[in-house]
Design a protein around this motif. Structure first.
Motif, short mmCIF file in Angstrom:
data_model
loop_
_atom_site.label_atom_id
_atom_site.label_comp_id
_atom_site.label_asym_id
_atom_site.label_seq_id
_atom_site.Cartn_x
_atom_site.Cartn_y
_atom_site.Cartn_z
N LEU A 1 0.72 -1.13 0.08
CA LEU A 1 0.55 0.03 -0.02
C LEU A 1 0.61 1.30 0.46
CD1 LEU A 1 -1.55 -2.36 1.72
CD2 LEU A 1 -2.70 -1.00 2.59
N ASP A 2 0.87 2.56 -0.62
CA ASP A 2 1.17 3.57 -0.48
C ASP A 2 -0.17 4.71 -0.83
OD1 ASP A 2 3.30 6.31 -0.60
OD2 ASP A 2 4.35 4.37 -0.44
N ARG A 3 0.10 5.48 -0.12
CA ARG A 3 -0.28 6.64 -0.41
C ARG A 3 0.13 7.46 -1.78
NH1 ARG A 3 -2.05 10.66 3.93
NH2 ARG A 3 -2.26 9.71 5.82
N ASP A 4 1.18 7.55 -2.27
CA ASP A 4 1.63 8.05 -3.17
C ASP A 4 1.67 7.64 -4.34
OD1 ASP A 4 3.06 9.56 -4.94
OD2 ASP A 4 4.69 9.80 -3.50
N PRO A 5 1.00 7.74 -5.90
CA PRO A 5 1.12 7.00 -6.72
C PRO A 5 2.29 7.09 -7.52
CG PRO A 5 -0.29 8.91 -7.54
CD PRO A 5 0.44 9.04 -5.43
N ASP A 6 3.44 7.74 -7.37
CA ASP A 6 4.45 7.84 -8.37
C ASP A 6 5.55 6.92 -6.87
OD1 ASP A 6 6.87 8.76 -9.32
OD2 ASP A 6 7.57 9.34 -7.37
N ALA A 7 5.21 6.76 -5.51
CA ALA A 7 5.78 5.49 -5.25
C ALA A 7 5.52 4.26 -5.46
CB ALA A 7 5.39 5.52 -3.45
N LEU A 8 4.81 3.96 -5.85
CA LEU A 8 4.14 2.43 -6.39
C LEU A 8 4.43 2.31 -7.28
CD1 LEU A 8 -0.21 3.07 -5.26
CD2 LEU A 8 1.67 1.69 -4.74
N ALA A 9 4.51 3.10 -8.13
CA ALA A 9 5.39 2.77 -9.63
C ALA A 9 6.41 2.56 -10.35
CB ALA A 9 5.24 4.07 -10.84
N HIS A 10 7.93 3.09 -8.90
CA HIS A 10 8.62 2.39 -8.60
C HIS A 10 8.83 1.21 -7.26
CE1 HIS A 10 9.91 6.72 -9.41
NE2 HIS A 10 11.09 6.50 -9.54
N ALA A 11 8.06 0.79 -6.64
CA ALA A 11 7.85 0.08 -6.37
C ALA A 11 7.58 -1.88 -6.90
CB ALA A 11 6.30 0.13 -5.65
N HIS A 12 6.91 -1.12 -8.16
CA HIS A 12 6.30 -2.04 -9.31
C HIS A 12 7.61 -2.40 -9.99
CE1 HIS A 12 3.84 -4.41 -11.96
NE2 HIS A 12 4.56 -3.19 -13.11
N ALA A 13 7.68 -1.46 -10.46
CA ALA A 13 9.23 -1.59 -10.96
C ALA A 13 10.63 -2.28 -10.65
CB ALA A 13 10.04 0.17 -11.59
N ARG A 14 10.64 -1.85 -9.39
CA ARG A 14 11.26 -2.77 -8.52
C ARG A 14 11.37 -3.77 -7.95
NH1 ARG A 14 14.74 0.16 -3.30
NH2 ARG A 14 15.89 -1.37 -3.21
N VAL A 15 9.91 -4.34 -7.89
CA VAL A 15 9.38 -6.08 -7.38
C VAL A 15 7.77 -5.82 -7.94
CG1 VAL A 15 8.70 -7.44 -5.17
CG2 VAL A 15 10.42 -5.33 -5.41
N PRO A 16 7.75 -7.07 -9.12
CA PRO A 16 7.31 -6.63 -10.57
C PRO A 16 6.07 -7.09 -9.63
CG PRO A 16 9.14 -7.16 -11.67
CD PRO A 16 9.42 -6.77 -9.48
N ALA A 17 6.48 -8.25 -8.65
CA ALA A 17 5.03 -9.67 -7.44
C ALA A 17 4.71 -9.09 -6.94
CB ALA A 17 5.96 -10.80 -6.99
N LEU A 18 4.93 -7.50 -6.19
CA LEU A 18 4.33 -6.78 -5.55
C LEU A 18 2.86 -6.58 -6.01
CD1 LEU A 18 6.53 -3.26 -3.81
CD2 LEU A 18 5.99 -6.21 -2.76
N GLU A 19 1.51 -6.88 -5.25
CA GLU A 19 -0.06 -6.27 -5.30
C GLU A 19 -0.01 -5.05 -4.82
OE1 GLU A 19 -2.77 -9.56 -3.97
OE2 GLU A 19 -0.72 -10.97 -4.09
N LEU A 20 -0.40 -4.14 -5.58
CA LEU A 20 -0.12 -2.69 -5.17
C LEU A 20 -1.73 -2.48 -5.17
CD1 LEU A 20 2.67 -1.66 -8.00
CD2 LEU A 20 2.66 -1.94 -5.48
#
Length: 331
Positions: A72-91
């Motif tokens: 989870l994150d409030r910041d959509p920019d953080a979610l984009a970086h998280a997905h690029a770093r760990v694609p297995a995450l359910e965002l």
């Protein structure tokens, strides 16, 4: 995208706290066919999630149920970086106060491990246009989720002197709160530098001498206004109400705090949960039947964990961080 997006704190300590229950769940087949479930309530750049996933995979055997990592994150920019770093995450683009709704949506009745890294991220601080820092001049925004709500410059327009004074005093523990509030309301600053200048100009001479050159005079004011705008303590109270009840037995909740207002809340909530209910007065009860607490604070985390010298040298921003851990031991 690289790990430079956000430098996570206490990574080794988080892994020491949360990997044991995740590994137990991974090897508990067929008793736990769903596999381990981690919920990262503030995924940021996914540094903690990546380290936990790596530590879990290293101990996974053939036939172990696959883990699920919810982020989870409030910041959509953080979610984009998280997905690029760990694609297995359910965002999930949600604040962590909505943890229960996210778990229901993901069909997760109970999680093996839940992590929350409170406060503002390195990326948010270092991105001048987000308005979190007085180090660069930018519009006075400070929203953790820039897609919702109003920037701080507009929120200030709805505050009177008593309200703003209370915010600065209670959320920033600022001794000169009344003077600074009066200055802000008179100047109505629209940028970070203008706000920092107003704070300095409003402070008493003794307070400025007390701070000296070590601390920017605007530090406490910026903290207080950020906490107010993003409702950070209300969000934390909701997390502390929900997260322990959504842990599986044997699961752990880890929360990283950065200042006394957060840490006091977490410490007191964990201590309260780790106390057994009082037995009825005057009723003899065998020792084996006395009420037992449903949660414990593991001994190794009794006082929380803080950064070591190596981390402090590599990341000075980690100096105020503390990890506290709660474990569920009964249904």
């Amino acid at each position: 995208m690289s790990g430079a997006y956000h430098l996570p704190v206490l990574v080794h300590e988080v892994c020491a706290a949360l990997l044991p229950p995740l590994r137990r769940a991974a090897s508990a087949r067929p008793l736990a066919p769903a596999g381990p479930i981690l919920v990262d309530c503030t995924c940021g750049g996914a540094g903690h999630s990546e380290a936990l996933l790596r530590g879990l995979v290293e101990h996974t055997q053939v036939g172990d149920p696959p883990p699920r990592f919810l982020a989870l994150d409030r910041d959509p920019d953080a979610l984009a970086h998280a997905h690029a770093r760990v694609p297995a995450l359910e965002l999930f683009h949600r604040p962590f106060s909505q943890l229960a709704a996210v778990l229901d949506e993901a069909s997760v009745p109970a999680a093996t491990a839940i992590l929350a890294d409170l406060g503002v991220s390195s990326h948010q601080l270092d991105t001048g246009e987000r308005g979190f820092s007085f180090q660069a001049d930018a519009p006075l925004d400070m929203r953790m989720d820039p897609t919702r709500g109003v920037p701080l410059s507009l929120a200030l327009a709805d505050l009177d002197h008593p309200s703003l004074t209370r915010i600065l005093r209670e959320l920033g523990e600022e001794p000169d709160a009344a003077r600074i509030a009066r200055g802000i309301l008179a100047a109505r600053p629209q940028t970070t530098r203008a706000l920092a200048d107003v704070v300095r100009a409003s402070m008493s001479a003794p307070r400025l001498r007390q701070l000296g050159l070590r601390i920017n005079p605007a530090t406490r004011t910026f903290q207080a206004l950020r906490i107010f705008l993003n409702r950070e303590l209300e969000e934390l109270d909701q997390l502390l109400h929900v997260a322990p009840e959504r842990l599986a037995v044997g699961g752990r909740l880890g929360i990283i705090t950065f200042h006394s207002l957060e840490d006091r809340r977490v410490k007191q909530a964990f201590a309260r949960l780790a106390r057994a209910a009082a037995p009825p007065p005057g009723v003899p009860i065998p020792a084996a039947d006395l009420p037992r607490p449903r949660f414990i604070v593991p001994d190794e985390f009794r006082h929380g964990l803080t950064p070591g010298e190596a981390e402090l040298a590599a990341n000075p921003r980690s100096r105020s961080s503390r990890l506290r851990v709660l474990e569920r031991v009964l249904p």
